[in-house]
Each structure stands twice: as C-alpha cells, then as structure tokens.
Design a protein around this motif. Structure first.
Motif, PDB file in Angstrom:
ATOM      1  N   LYS A 139       0.830  -1.201   0.000  1.00  0.00           N
ATOM      2  CA  LYS A 139       0.000   0.000   0.000  1.00  0.00           C
ATOM      3  C   LYS A 139       0.868   1.257   0.000  1.00  0.00           C
ATOM      4  N   GLY A 140       1.960   1.234   0.784  1.00  0.00           N
ATOM      5  CA  GLY A 140       2.848   2.384   0.847  1.00  0.00           C
ATOM      6  C   GLY A 140       3.522   2.670  -0.487  1.00  0.00           C
ATOM      7  N   THR A 142       2.457   1.760  -3.434  1.00  0.00           N
ATOM      8  CA  THR A 142       1.428   2.197  -4.381  1.00  0.00           C
ATOM      9  C   THR A 142       1.090   3.664  -4.169  1.00  0.00           C
ATOM     10  N   ALA A 143       0.957   4.073  -2.907  1.00  0.00           N
ATOM     11  CA  ALA A 143       0.647   5.473  -2.604  1.00  0.00           C
ATOM     12  C   ALA A 143       1.761   6.397  -3.084  1.00  0.00           C
ATOM     13  N   ARG A 144       3.021   6.007  -2.862  1.00  0.00           N
ATOM     14  CA  ARG A 144       4.137   6.850  -3.294  1.00  0.00           C
ATOM     15  C   ARG A 144       4.199   6.936  -4.812  1.00  0.00           C
ATOM     16  N   SER A 147       1.615   9.286  -6.186  1.00  0.00           N
ATOM     17  CA  SER A 147       1.833  10.700  -5.866  1.00  0.00           C
ATOM     18  C   SER A 147       2.634  11.413  -6.947  1.00  0.00           C
ATOM     19  N   ARG A 152      -0.024   6.650 -11.465  1.00  0.00           N
ATOM     20  CA  ARG A 152      -1.250   5.845 -11.506  1.00  0.00           C
ATOM     21  C   ARG A 152      -1.198   4.838 -12.656  1.00  0.00           C
ATOM     22  N   ASP A 225      -7.065   4.796  -5.616  1.00  0.00           N
ATOM     23  CA  ASP A 225      -7.139   4.512  -4.179  1.00  0.00           C
ATOM     24  C   ASP A 225      -6.051   3.511  -3.812  1.00  0.00           C
ATOM     25  N   PRO A 226      -4.892   3.982  -3.315  1.00  0.00           N
ATOM     26  CA  PRO A 226      -3.803   3.071  -2.963  1.00  0.00           C
ATOM     27  C   PRO A 226      -4.205   2.039  -1.919  1.00  0.00           C
ATOM     28  N   GLY A 227      -5.217   2.349  -1.116  1.00  0.00           N
ATOM     29  CA  GLY A 227      -5.651   1.429  -0.077  1.00  0.00           C
ATOM     30  C   GLY A 227      -6.209   0.127  -0.618  1.00  0.00           C
TER      31      GLY A 227
END
Length: 279
Positions: A139-140, A142-144, A147, A152, A225-227
């Motif tokens: 998840k981390g 993917t979120a980075r 950003s 994406r 949604d990285p979550g």
C-alpha cells in the motif's frame, strides 16, 4: 586438431552448467521452504487464526521465533541470492534448445523477484519488523507511486503485467510445462506423475494468488485509491471473505504448500539447459 580446438569452449559451457545448476538448486530449496511456510500460515488463517500473517514477512517472523532462526534466515537470503544469480546467468547464456517466445522475460523477472526477496530478507534480519508487513509495504509503495505524475498508470501497468504473468503460469501448468527444467527420465511412471501433479497444482495456486494481486493493483490504479492495493497476506485474506472463502483459502494455501514441495523436487531433478551440458 579441430576436435581439440573445440574442447575449451565445451569445458567452459560444462563449467557454467555445473555452477548454474548448483546456484539454482540451492535457490529452489530456499524458494520451496518459503512457499511451504507461507502456505502453512495461510492454512492457519483459513482455519480461523487471524493473527498470523500469510506472507513473506509472516514466514520470516515464524522462522525468527525459533532457536537458530537467524541462521536459517541468512541461509534463505543466500538461497534467494543464488537463485537470482542462476536465473540471470540462465537468461544470458544461450540454451541448448533455444528460448521459446515469451520465456526469457519471465525468467528475468523471476531473477529480479528473487534478488528483491533476498534483499528484503537481509533487511528483516537487520531491522526486524521495523518496515511493516508485505501488505503495508504494498500500500505504501502504491501510494508513493501514485503521488507522482504518471504513477497511476505505472501502478496499473504493473498490475496488468502481474495478472498476465499469472495467466502464463496457469496456462503453462495446464499444458504440462512444470517439467521443462527437470530431468525426470530416470523415474518410474508413477513417481514422475506424482512430481508433475505437484507442479500443476502448485503452479495453478501460485497463478491464482498472483492474478489476485494484479487485480487489486489494477483496481487501486483505476479508482486512484492506494488502499485497495494488497500484498500477499491481504490478497489471501480477501479470498477468505468471498462466499465459501475459508474453503477457497484452504485450497489455495494447500496449493502453495504443494508448490513448495514441487520447488524442492525441481532442486533435486533440475537440469540446466546450456550448450555442452548434455541437456
């Protein structure tokens, strides 16, 4: 005279083949141990133990809790490093039967994955659980990635690549591909069939898990949604929430254990396919 001139090249090929075989066999045993342990943890999750983490981090924690665990972890790290080197050499050296279309890429990706697993294992040994489990890391990351500009689409592309690799794994298993790098000619028919059955069942289970991981990555990219990205543990737990999920997870977990056993069989009967090795 011409015969003598050919000897150095053949000797070099035989030496490469022997070294390649040694490295790969060591790595296959490490991979088998890892998959079997993850599968056992997943079985426990399917049976109701929600505290276990059915992923690489959970497997490493399970090993580290026992006496001599640190030594085993170092051996695992070395094993995955050996497999990474073996796979890299395999992609660089011409094979005696040539490379089929679509084979070299997955072999190279496998080498990268093994190298990453080796590094992650060393990191765990040195820093313990400081970096969280595989699910949190997924998840981390993917979120980075999201950003950044174009991140994406990168996440989506990785998800598609993982899903495609999963399909290739399953199709290859169904078509009888698990014995491509094995010399089973000396086995009796029943023993050979048993080894191949382990390979088919294990590869299909591995393909299902990879396919689910790819699906969640694509979903995360599509919804921004990285979550929604899941690591191995999160993916297996998602399977458990489906209708009859406990049975589905139990089947997949058993398949991962089966793949671990098959990986050890690969180590036993591995055959390097480089010129001059008699492959």
């Amino acid at each position: 005279m011409a015969r003598n001139a050919c000897r150095p090249g053949r000797w070099d090929a035989e030496r490469v083949g022997r070294r390649l075989g040694q490295l790969t066999r060591i790595g296959l045993v490490a991979r088998g141990f890892n998959y079997a342990l993850v599968g056992i943890l997943a079985v426990q999750v399917a049976l109701g133990d929600r505290q276990e983490e059915a992923d690489r981090s959970g497997a490493l924690r399970a090993v580290s809790r026992h006496a001599g665990g640190a030594a085993v972890l170092w051996l695992l790290a070395a094993g995955f490093a050996a497999l990474a080197v073996g796979r890299l050499v395999e992609t660089a050296v011409p094979r005696s039967d040539g490379w089929a279309i679509g084979e070299r890429g997955p072999a190279l990706l496998g080498a990268v994955a093994c190298a990453a697993t080796s590094v992650a294992t060393v990191t765990f040994i040195l820093h313990g659980a400081a970096h969280g489990n595989d699910n949190a890391q997924s998840k981390g990351l993917t979120a980075r990635a999201m950003s950044h500009v174009g991140g994406r689409f990168l996440v989506g592309a990785v998800g598609v690549a993982v899903a495609v690799a999963a399909v290739v794994i399953i199709v290859r298993a169904v078509r009888g591909g698990p014995d491509d790098d094995m010399d089973l000619g000396g086995l009796r028919t029943g023993a050979r069939r048993a080894v191949l059955t382990l390979g088919v069942v294990g590869e299909i289970a591995r393909g299902v898990v990879f396919g689910a991981v790819g699906f969640f990555l694509v979903t995360a990219a599509a919804t921004f949604d990285p979550g929604k990205a899941e690591g191995l543990d999160g993916t297996l737990r998602k399977l458990a929430t489906a209708p009859h999920g406990s049975w589905i997870l139990l089947g997949v977990a058993s398949g991962l254990v089966t793949f671990g056993l098959f990986s050890c069989c690969q180590a036993r009967w591995y055959r390097p396919r480089v010129p001059g090795t008699g492959s």
